[in-house]
Design an enzyme around this catalytic site. Sequence first.
Site, PDB file in Angstrom:
ATOM      1  N   GLU A   1       0.810  -1.256   0.025  1.00  0.00           N
ATOM      2  CA  GLU A   1       0.044   0.059   0.059  1.00  0.00           C
ATOM      3  C   GLU A   1       0.965   1.146  -0.179  1.00  0.00           C
ATOM      4  O   GLU A   1       0.253   2.434  -0.133  1.00  0.00           O
ATOM      5  CB  GLU A   1      -0.903  -0.076   1.431  1.00  0.00           C
ATOM      6  CG  GLU A   1      -1.963  -1.072   0.960  1.00  0.00           C
ATOM      7  CD  GLU A   1      -2.784  -1.144   2.131  1.00  0.00           C
ATOM      8  OE1 GLU A   1      -2.484  -0.823   3.395  1.00  0.00           O
ATOM      9  OE2 GLU A   1      -3.962  -1.804   2.375  1.00  0.00           O
TER      10      GLU A   1
ATOM     11  N   GLU B   1       7.374 -21.862   7.617  1.00  0.00           N
ATOM     12  CA  GLU B   1       7.736 -21.220   8.689  1.00  0.00           C
ATOM     13  C   GLU B   1       8.653 -21.452   9.894  1.00  0.00           C
ATOM     14  O   GLU B   1       9.419 -21.079  10.538  1.00  0.00           O
ATOM     15  CB  GLU B   1       6.563 -20.636   9.615  1.00  0.00           C
ATOM     16  CG  GLU B   1       6.044 -21.576  10.353  1.00  0.00           C
ATOM     17  CD  GLU B   1       4.778 -21.268  11.031  1.00  0.00           C
ATOM     18  OE1 GLU B   1       4.826 -21.209  12.447  1.00  0.00           O
ATOM     19  OE2 GLU B   1       3.809 -20.663  10.714  1.00  0.00           O
TER      20      GLU B   1
END
Length: 271
Positions: free
Chosen positions: A81, A112
């Site tokens: 953004e 992960e």
Amino acid sequence: MAFVKISEQSSLYNDLEKKSVREILDDINTEDQKVALAVKAAIPQIEKLVTQIVERMKQGGRIFYMGAGTSGRLGVLDASEIPPTFGMPPTLVIGLIAGGDTALRNPVEKAEDNTEKGWEDLQQYNICDKDTVIGIAASGTTPYVIGAMREARKHGILTGCITSNPDSPMAEEADVPIEMIVGPEYVTGSSRMKSGTGQKMILNMITTSTMIQLGRVKGNKMVNMQLTNIKLVDRGTRMIVDELNLPYDEAKALLLLHGSVKKAVDSYRAK
């Protein structure tokens, strides 16, 4: 002493499946009201991190978000953004998620759990000591993130983190740990809820305050936003109308010519 994850402790509510929709919504809202207060308590650490980030970015540094699952997705979201909102290149705030872009939509098994992969991912960007690495993990125990932060710190790179548990292994690798203690989740262990909401708030605070400090906002307006749709062109045009007292059509033509409110206004005033 064993590390206790508050974010994994049993919900304060029980028999959720027996509740009405209204009861569930009211309960979730009650819990969500705790998030803003938890973030408020973390402001001194957020301020400390942002102050150091701004210094580094003025010298050409970048921000790297590191996370897995929900935390990784939120980092990628915030990074994505920055270009449309502040007109910055996409190379200045970068979100990395365990498992790569595939993991944005689908879980990648055991991604992960790899301690080395995070640092490998960072090295692809020629990371240096002007950069900042911010680990995001509600648990504070994600190996992908911890490994990356540990190596980054060894190389003199500023490290921060956002976690929902105090004194976590991840915080030990952070120069500036941000501990946002929101308590147990409504659905036990579902850190996409309060923890995710708080992470999003803090990420907004970090990048918005940084961009303001770097001069990407004027007054209270996004004068460097990208003109990617009709709504944003209209918004930018109205900013120029307010700033220069021009007719709407003239302001719009000026905006489209220069590509941003700031450039349009600066060019007009330089005549």
